[in-house]
Write an enzyme that holds these catalytic residues in place. Structure first.
Site, mmCIF file in Angstrom:
data_model
loop_
_atom_site.group_PDB
_atom_site.id
_atom_site.type_symbol
_atom_site.label_atom_id
_atom_site.label_comp_id
_atom_site.label_asym_id
_atom_site.label_seq_id
_atom_site.Cartn_x
_atom_site.Cartn_y
_atom_site.Cartn_z
ATOM 1 N N ARG A 1 2.905 4.848 6.337
ATOM 2 C CA ARG A 1 3.323 4.088 7.524
ATOM 3 C C ARG A 1 3.805 2.683 7.194
ATOM 4 O O ARG A 1 4.173 1.924 8.088
ATOM 5 C CB ARG A 1 2.150 4.009 8.517
ATOM 6 N N CYS B 1 0.847 -1.195 0.000
ATOM 7 C CA CYS B 1 0.000 0.000 0.000
ATOM 8 C C CYS B 1 0.884 1.247 0.000
ATOM 9 O O CYS B 1 1.984 1.251 0.537
ATOM 10 C CB CYS B 1 -0.914 0.001 1.227
ATOM 11 N N CYS C 1 -6.171 -0.026 6.839
ATOM 12 C CA CYS C 1 -5.904 0.580 5.528
ATOM 13 C C CYS C 1 -7.014 1.567 5.160
ATOM 14 O O CYS C 1 -8.192 1.212 5.125
ATOM 15 C CB CYS C 1 -5.802 -0.512 4.470
ATOM 16 N N HIS D 1 -2.146 -4.087 4.949
ATOM 17 C CA HIS D 1 -1.981 -3.689 6.357
ATOM 18 C C HIS D 1 -3.345 -3.432 6.983
ATOM 19 O O HIS D 1 -4.285 -3.013 6.294
ATOM 20 C CB HIS D 1 -1.089 -2.449 6.477
ATOM 21 N N ASP E 1 0.404 3.772 1.680
ATOM 22 C CA ASP E 1 0.354 4.354 3.031
ATOM 23 C C ASP E 1 1.762 4.667 3.555
ATOM 24 O O ASP E 1 2.646 3.803 3.538
ATOM 25 C CB ASP E 1 -0.351 3.361 3.967
HETATM 26 CO CO CO Z 1 -3.400 1.169 3.007
#
Ligand code: CO
Length: 214
Positions: A46, A42, A101, A98, A44
């Site tokens: 993080r 992803c 998400c 994750h 993302d």
């Molecule tokens: Co995500």
């Protein structure tokens, strides 16, 4: 002064540290890359691929998009898979989702998020394919389960791509894995959905959405 000067400063510090640890580091990397892993994760912020598996530059080939989706018509993702399988000869493709998400969460809502809703349709489809597994769960459980089911579905999409099918038919040593990462504890969990051959894929019934055979 350059814009975003702090990033140039921190880059210089990082490059110098690397050179101190290993004076040959950049000269060796500049010759070639030979990663064993393709990471599909992803976007993302993080979930940074190299950092969470603690691997240095040169070890992981990476593709990231919102909610780690592998779409059969996405030339960007398919090109990454093709290059990493055919040219780099990676041995492992890791689809890593994750928990928590934002893409999965948005796909579960009915709100209008703009253009991205078209991308999130793929996740709504995952929910539809697996509706029986999501029934009777509370919101948190449903969200966690859909994050996991999405990884399993994308593993199946990687396995069913013409690129991976061809590689397996040519005897390539290639395994596709499905993992999920906990942003609240930093731990990766293997969803035990790894597939290493066409036969294994058939056995796992991973292509259960395929058209029935005659
Ligand atoms: Co995500």
């Amino acid at each position: 002064m350059k814009k975003l000067q702090h990033l140039f400063d921190s880059n210089l510090k990082w490059a110098n540290q690397r050179k101190q640890e290993d004076p040959e580091f950049f000269s060796q990397l500049s010759q070639q890359q030979a990663p064993e892993y393709l990471w599909i994760g992803c976007s993302d912020s993080r979930v940074p691929a190299n950092q969470i598996v603690n691997l240095p530059p040169g070890e992981v080939f990476v593709h990231r998009n919102i909610a780690n989706v592998v779409v059969h018509t996405d030339l960007n993702c398919l090109s990454v898979i093709q290059y990493s399988v055919d040219i780099l000869k990676v041995k492992h493709i890791i689809v890593c989702g994750h928990y928590g998400c934002g893409g999965i969460k948005a796909a579960m809502e009915r709100d209008d998020h703009g253009l991205i809703d078209n991308w999130l349709r793929h996740i709504k489809d995952v929910g539809r394919f697996n509706a029986d597994q999501l029934k009777g769960l509370n919101d948190k459980e449903r969200m966690d389960r859909l994050c996991e089911l999405n990884v399993i579905e994308q593993v199946s999409n990687v396995c069913n791509s013409s690129i991976v099918q061809k590689a397996w038919n040519n005897g390539a040593n290639l395994t596709v894995h499905g993992w999920i990462y906990g942003i609240n504890n930093g731990i990766i969990k293997d969803l035990e959905t790894s597939i290493s051959s066409v036969e294994e894929l058939k056995k796992r019934n991973h292509n259960s959405h395929a058209l029935p055979e005659n």
